[in-house]
Motif scaffolding. Sequence first.
Motif, PDB file in Angstrom:
ATOM      1  N   PHE A 108       0.842  -1.186   0.000  1.00  9.97           N
ATOM      2  CA  PHE A 108       0.000   0.000   0.000  1.00  9.97           C
ATOM      3  C   PHE A 108       0.874   1.232   0.000  1.00  9.97           C
ATOM      4  O   PHE A 108       1.800   1.360   0.790  1.00  9.97           O
ATOM      5  CB  PHE A 108      -0.921  -0.009   1.211  1.00  9.97           C
ATOM      6  N   ASP A 109       0.593   2.154  -0.894  1.00  9.43           N
ATOM      7  CA  ASP A 109       1.365   3.390  -0.995  1.00  9.43           C
ATOM      8  C   ASP A 109       0.400   4.561  -1.143  1.00  9.43           C
ATOM      9  O   ASP A 109      -0.201   4.748  -2.200  1.00  9.43           O
ATOM     10  CB  ASP A 109       2.304   3.314  -2.191  1.00  9.43           C
ATOM     11  N   PRO A 110       0.215   5.359  -0.089  1.00  7.61           N
ATOM     12  CA  PRO A 110      -0.745   6.463  -0.163  1.00  7.61           C
ATOM     13  C   PRO A 110      -0.363   7.561  -1.149  1.00  7.61           C
ATOM     14  O   PRO A 110      -1.180   8.417  -1.466  1.00  7.61           O
ATOM     15  CB  PRO A 110      -0.793   6.994   1.266  1.00  7.61           C
ATOM     16  N   SER A 111       0.855   7.544  -1.667  1.00  2.28           N
ATOM     17  CA  SER A 111       1.256   8.575  -2.625  1.00  2.28           C
ATOM     18  C   SER A 111       0.882   8.216  -4.065  1.00  2.28           C
ATOM     19  O   SER A 111       1.009   9.044  -4.958  1.00  2.28           O
ATOM     20  CB  SER A 111       2.766   8.814  -2.529  1.00  2.28           C
ATOM     21  N   VAL A 112       0.392   7.005  -4.292  1.00  2.00           N
ATOM     22  CA  VAL A 112      -0.003   6.576  -5.639  1.00  2.00           C
ATOM     23  C   VAL A 112      -1.285   7.306  -6.036  1.00  2.00           C
ATOM     24  O   VAL A 112      -2.209   7.426  -5.229  1.00  2.00           O
ATOM     25  CB  VAL A 112      -0.222   5.042  -5.661  1.00  2.00           C
ATOM     26  N   LEU A 128      -4.961   8.073  -7.304  1.00  2.91           N
ATOM     27  CA  LEU A 128      -6.165   7.289  -7.055  1.00  2.91           C
ATOM     28  C   LEU A 128      -6.472   6.296  -8.171  1.00  2.91           C
ATOM     29  O   LEU A 128      -6.836   5.154  -7.910  1.00  2.91           O
ATOM     30  CB  LEU A 128      -7.358   8.218  -6.828  1.00  2.91           C
ATOM     31  N   GLU A 129      -6.302   6.699  -9.414  1.00  7.97           N
ATOM     32  CA  GLU A 129      -6.628   5.799 -10.525  1.00  7.97           C
ATOM     33  C   GLU A 129      -5.699   4.586 -10.601  1.00  7.97           C
ATOM     34  O   GLU A 129      -6.001   3.609 -11.269  1.00  7.97           O
ATOM     35  CB  GLU A 129      -6.645   6.548 -11.860  1.00  7.97           C
ATOM     36  N   LYS A 130      -4.574   4.619  -9.886  1.00  8.06           N
ATOM     37  CA  LYS A 130      -3.652   3.484  -9.864  1.00  8.06           C
ATOM     38  C   LYS A 130      -3.586   2.822  -8.486  1.00  8.06           C
ATOM     39  O   LYS A 130      -2.802   1.911  -8.279  1.00  8.06           O
ATOM     40  CB  LYS A 130      -2.258   3.939 -10.271  1.00  8.06           C
TER      41      LYS A 130
END
Length: 54
Positions: free
Chosen positions: A1-5, A7-9
């Motif tokens: 999980f990476d909160p900096s990704v 939203l569409e990815k």
Amino acid sequence: FDPSVPLEKAVTAPSSWYTNPIFPSLEMGRVFSRGWQAVGIVGQVQKANSFFTG
């Protein structure tokens, strides 16, 4: 999980976030105990001890 990704990815949070018993206490401390949470309209609970769903 990476909160900096973006939203569409993004992908969902790890299942451990929903099953690990530590998370409810973290949520209570970091989300719910910091301030009021709006959950409805006063007209939906006209009597003391009444409640609403959905």
